[in-house]
Design a protein around this motif. Structure first.
Motif: not given
Length: 412
Positions: A132, A143-144, A166, A168, A402-403
């Motif tokens: 996070y 996030w990127n 994670f 991505p 976006q998570g």
């Protein structure tokens, strides 16, 4: 002792909302005055409709029953209505209610739930965390950003975690599996490289994909990640496509993990029989409850597979996951989410210390739920707990995930 009353609280974690838009907590009370807490992790219908399902399942299959009779109540919920097959919504309702029954039984006997499941197999439970944003990180850019992910991973390593997750490779779409954009593969490789450089061999990399790829697309992506030795490749194809998942598992030299969207031993057994996954990730507030997932753990043990209970919910499901984890021999990891709201909602009664958790011998789930705090944060939105996007993969402008839940653009 009989189950008498049901209360439901839909609480919403404050922004940025790690753990989903809302958590559905259930509170059962027996005719002897013992209360038990559970959590329903279900997002296929909205919270108002889900409350109606929970009330129906309780009144139809559980109210007036001895909370010891979990097998009987499960078979009622699983079979009534001429079903006898996994049902995500009904099992989501039953799962939270079943967890509350175990909390009641432990309190009635003054024993922790894990003691009722065969005892303490694991004194210490290895946990992992999603990566996070950290203080100073821009949430929308995080996030990127491989560099920010690496900084977050280094911080988690400093806190004692030995595994970080994670994701991505977005997007998640309603359209089923897609072929990843080349830019998604490039970004995923960059994340793995940056995080591996940050943690070295002191932590495992857990690569999340959550069902968004075609079989060929998942294999392309997985092959590109192999040099960084992730511990797992999570749900590379849609969760109900067991045959395709088995093809990915055979083609990619990364263990496949899956299970957060599955329910009951019927669906998990199919994974094991086909060789589709060697790591199972049940969410106990959805998958059928503690007893059903104890059975799944035994099935997995017979197939030399491991369990890694999933958490993208609140701390009541977390507690249930941890009691199961404490009692089984084939535990790999258990997911955790550390936010002030998660901790405050159970008054700090479970703590992560250097990436590990040791449950106490407090009775039941061993948590002290702050009911007033839960009620003070009602969910007033219209979205589901988690949602997929309608737009397809963007092969021109790239994709940004976006998570796990929408969050405001801000710097932490």
């Amino acid at each position: 002792m009989k189950l008498q009353d049901l209360d439901i609280i839909v609480t919403s974690p404050p922004a940025p909302g790690w753990g989903g838009r809302y958590w559905i907590l259930v509170k059962l009370t027996t005719d002897t005055g013992i209360t038990g807490w559970g959590e329903c992790y279900a997002s296929s219908v909205g919270p108002d409709a889900m409350q109606a399902v929970i009330k129906d399942v309780f009144a139809r299959h559980m109210q007036g029953e001895n909370p010891e009779n979990i097998e009987l109540m499960f078979r009622r919920a699983y079979s009534s209505g001429f079903t006898q097959r996994p049902d995500l919504t009904v099992m989501g309702a039953f799962s939270g209610l079943e967890i509350a029954c175990w909390d009641i039984l432990g309190k009635d006997r003054d024993r922790p739930v894990h003691a009722l499941l065969g005892g303490r197999m694991n004194d210490s439970i290895r946990t992992y965390t999603y990566l996070y944003p950290q203080p100073g990180h821009d949430i929308s850019a995080f996030w990127n950003s491989p560099d920010m992910a690496a900084e977050s991973a280094a911080e988690m390593l400093r806190r004692g975690y030995t595994a970080v997750k994670f994701d991505p490779a977005g997007p998640y779409t309603i359209r089923g599996g897609h072929m990843p954009a080349m830019s998604d593969i490039t970004r995923s490789v960059a994340f793995c490289k940056a995080i591996r450089d940050a943690v070295g061999d002191r932590a495992d990399l857990l690569f999340g994909t959550h069902g968004q790829f075609t079989t060929a697309g998942a294999i392309r992506l997985g092959k590109a990640l192999e040099p960084y030795q992730p511990l797992w490749f999570e749900e590379p194809v849609p969760p109900d496509d067991v045959a395709s998942m088995a093809r990915v598992a055979a083609a990619v030299n990364i263990p496949v993990a899956t299970g957060e969207r599955l329910t009951t031993k019927a669906e998990f057994a199919a994974l094991l029989q086909s060789g589709a996954a060697s790591i199972l990730q049940p969410a106990l507030g959805r998958a059928g409850g503690i007893w059903e997932m104890k059975k799944v753990a035994a099935l997995a043990e017979a197939y030399n597979a491991q369990m890694a209970p999933h958490l993208y919910a609140g701390p009541v499901e977390w507690a249930a996951n941890l009691h199961l984890a404490t009692s089984i021999p084939n535990l790999l990891l258990a997911e955790t989410i550390e936010t002030p709201f998660h901790s405050d909602l159970i008054r700090g009664s479970i703590k992560v210390e250097n990436g590990y958790i040791t449950l106490s011998d407090a009775p039941g789930l061993g948590i002290d739920v702050d009911e007033d705090l839960a009620r003070a944060h009602p969910y007033t939105g219209s979205g589901l707990h988690l949602e997929m996007q309608e737009a397809p993969c963007d092969y021109v402008n790239g994709n940004a995930f976006q998570g796990g839940a929408p969050s405001p653009d801000q710097t932490l």
